[in-house]
Enzyme design. Structure first.
Site, mmCIF file in Angstrom:
data_model
loop_
_atom_site.group_PDB
_atom_site.id
_atom_site.type_symbol
_atom_site.label_atom_id
_atom_site.label_comp_id
_atom_site.label_asym_id
_atom_site.label_seq_id
_atom_site.Cartn_x
_atom_site.Cartn_y
_atom_site.Cartn_z
ATOM 1 N N VAL A 1 0.746 -1.156 -0.255
ATOM 2 C CA VAL A 1 -0.019 -0.178 0.046
ATOM 3 C C VAL A 1 0.909 1.281 0.061
ATOM 4 O O VAL A 1 1.915 1.204 0.495
ATOM 5 C CB VAL A 1 -0.873 0.161 1.374
ATOM 6 C CG1 VAL A 1 -1.879 -1.178 0.959
ATOM 7 C CG2 VAL A 1 -0.308 -0.274 2.270
ATOM 8 N N ASN B 1 0.506 -6.396 7.713
ATOM 9 C CA ASN B 1 1.968 -5.705 7.576
ATOM 10 C C ASN B 1 1.866 -4.479 7.043
ATOM 11 O O ASN B 1 1.448 -4.099 6.117
ATOM 12 C CB ASN B 1 3.048 -6.598 6.666
ATOM 13 C CG ASN B 1 4.214 -6.146 6.617
ATOM 14 O OD1 ASN B 1 4.537 -4.956 6.662
ATOM 15 N ND2 ASN B 1 5.218 -7.147 6.529
ATOM 16 N N ILE C 1 3.746 -2.588 5.586
ATOM 17 C CA ILE C 1 4.334 -2.121 4.204
ATOM 18 C C ILE C 1 3.688 -2.931 3.180
ATOM 19 O O ILE C 1 4.161 -2.916 1.703
ATOM 20 C CB ILE C 1 5.822 -1.905 4.090
ATOM 21 C CG1 ILE C 1 6.333 -3.402 4.533
ATOM 22 C CG2 ILE C 1 6.379 -0.967 4.993
ATOM 23 C CD1 ILE C 1 7.749 -3.691 3.949
ATOM 24 N N GLU C 2 2.868 -4.022 3.544
ATOM 25 C CA GLU C 2 2.187 -4.788 2.591
ATOM 26 C C GLU C 2 0.887 -4.450 2.225
ATOM 27 O O GLU C 2 0.441 -3.465 1.665
ATOM 28 C CB GLU C 2 2.544 -6.396 2.811
ATOM 29 C CG GLU C 2 4.010 -6.462 3.017
ATOM 30 C CD GLU C 2 4.408 -8.126 3.322
ATOM 31 O OE1 GLU C 2 3.635 -8.973 2.668
ATOM 32 O OE2 GLU C 2 5.253 -8.281 3.863
ATOM 33 N N MET C 3 -0.242 -5.012 3.047
ATOM 34 C CA MET C 3 -1.639 -4.704 2.858
ATOM 35 C C MET C 3 -2.107 -3.723 3.964
ATOM 36 O O MET C 3 -3.166 -3.231 3.565
ATOM 37 C CB MET C 3 -2.414 -6.010 2.766
ATOM 38 C CG MET C 3 -1.955 -7.000 1.488
ATOM 39 S SD MET C 3 -2.651 -8.689 1.883
ATOM 40 C CE MET C 3 -4.352 -8.596 1.250
#
Lengths: 334, 334
Positions: free
Chosen positions: B83, B123, B125-127
């Site tokens: 994201v 996470n 920096i992920e979803m």
């Protein structure tokens, strides 16, 4: 317009709306331009390209990212998110039934699906490719695309023109027929509830269908001014006029606030609403449209009836096979 | 290890490699844990969740964004983009045949697909979801998910546990059998070329298959140290040691540089290579593995032979129907 209203009023007096030319079911095939007849090979290639994030600079944004074919044809966001998390000011229009729009984009600046498909790929805040030459060069490194283009267009045929033709051919297959409304106008009188019929009548009576006309409820490509009856109260809340619509392209003050009439098909699945995605729910959108375009205050019951009718415009989404995107021996993303 | 090598050496002496227990075809079904037997309803739900970007804070990142089932099961990027365009330090492992890994993530910190599936969603920096409670609350607003969970797990069953079970059940169907290699070990001697057979022998002879063992060439979940024979020259180029692997989780210096042995299945489709995605091509990856793990300098011919064999590990990707994601009457994204 007058004729349609009169017809509906007359029919309403008889106690039910019968099938009339003013109410048409969605065609199950979309017309294709003469220079891009739809073929299975083009559709297959177009489906691959449409879902391939490698058409973006970062390899993370496909056409389908913002116009999600697994969802209502868009992303449910107020405004879409392109490469590097960038956002613009507009809400992604649905790709479903876009084939029935006479012009494309909110401001109608593209005359065809082919022309539309070329835009976002090189838009710096959308897919961010530097140029279509770069897209073509990248596609040429992927052997499977050489083959798929050859099947669709002949040998050594990877080009911007053919890529956008293939994407448009695929998009012409994205049609959602057999909504409750379609069944009703095709003769199944039980397909709509009494409330939905009230909403349908109310929309005609109010004048909604003067602009949202035709089988896709999108006015056959007509531009309309929005908002018509705005005031500071609404503008402070929703900022509709911040974006000048067609005038952003033409720079002609007469085009300020001119927008393509969007389809109402599947509108229950495409929240949030309006060009800037500033309205979260359908009942609020209906209330605002009546106020801002027709200067009318609807009762709660009228809004509920219309929303129920709009729910009857949700169609059947064709089953699709998931495309298998051709692999590449390396990577071009850093 | 010694036994395998001896066997292969003996077979190599006879001039061709025959089917032996050291070379196994990929199973066509993956084992499921006792508390999560695979059912069609779970797989269908899991496929929806896996492809639904609404499992991310921005509504733009699905499991499939980085582990793309239309591609080689990952995103072809050195490191994935979550994201708001954020990137981490690791390259997305392929989801295809992940069911045959004994542990998940590059550092093996998850013991099952179920446990793995829970990670990226929250996470930052992920979803980027704040918590699984938020995910569950969002899913509950989508009527179609209430129904799909009910079919898979019973009434009112939307939960983190069931969501990750469904995703894992779906992932257990992502198996790519019938590669040229599989056909060969199943008895079709014409399935591999002479060059591929030379590469296969060379891999066993060098010791590659000591770690990359078993039908998925992933060492049945064993951890290995990487790089073993590094020096400043390679480190300056590729920064392999910057990421401490398992030690990042355990904080145990003994775990520094310990990594899960990744599968070699479909490796031709999953560039770039290594945990940090720092190597763009397969021939470079092969050259480096020989140097850094076995302290051997391969000739160009040896590398070419091995790469040709690795190409024979590209399997058949099962046809999938594109999931239809349930609509929502509003939006939760701002």
């Amino acid at each position: 317009m007058f004729k349609t209203r009169l017809l509906v009023t007359l029919l309403a007096l008889t106690g039910s709306i019968s099938v009339a030319s003013a109410w048409d079911a969605l065609p199950t095939e979309a017309p294709a331009p003469q220079d891009n007849p739809t073929t299975a090979e083009k559709v297959a290639l177009g489906q691959m390209l449409y879902h391939d994030p490698r058409l973006s600079s970062t390899g993370t944004v496909a056409c389908a990212s913002c116009h999600n074919t697994m969802l209502g044809g868009e992303d449910n966001r107020p405004n879409s998110m392109g490469v590097h998390g960038q956002t613009g000011g507009r809400s992604a229009p649905t790709v479903w039934n876009a084939a029935f729009n006479k012009v494309q984009f909110w401001d109608g600046r593209a005359a065809s699906l082919e022309e539309q498909a070329a835009g976002p790929v090189t838009n710096p805040i959308e897919m961010g490719m530097k140029s279509w030459d770069d897209v073509v060069a990248r596609l040429k490194t992927i052997e499977g695309y050489n083959q798929a283009f050859e099947k669709a267009f002949g040998k050594d045929s990877i080009s911007k023109d053919n890529a956008t033709k293939a994407i448009a051919a695929y998009e012409r297959t994205l049609i959602t027929p057999n909504s409750a409304y379609d069944k009703y106008v095709d003769g199944d009188k039980s397909a709509l509830t009494d409330q939905q019929l009230r909403g349908m009548e109310k929309m005609a009576e109010l004048g909604c269908t003067s602009c949202h006309s035709g089988p896709a409820f999108n006015g056959s490509g007509s531009f309309q001014k929005f908002p018509l009856f705005a005031n500071g109260y609404f503008e402070a809340q929703f900022h509709f006029k911040k974006d000048k619509g067609l005038a952003e392209v033409t720079k002609n003050p007469a085009d300020e606030g001119m927008w393509k009439v969007p389809t109402l098909r599947n509108i229950a699945l495409t929240a949030p609403y309006f060009h800037n995605g500033s309205v979260k729910t359908l009942d609020k959108a209906v209330t605002l449209m009546a106020k801002l375009q027709l200067n009318k205050d609807l009762s709660k019951e009228e809004v509920a009836d219309i929303v129920e009718f709009l729910n009857a415009l949700t169609g059947e989404f064709p089953k699709q096979a998931m495309p298998s995107l051709p692999g590449t021996p390396g990577t071009t993303f850093n």
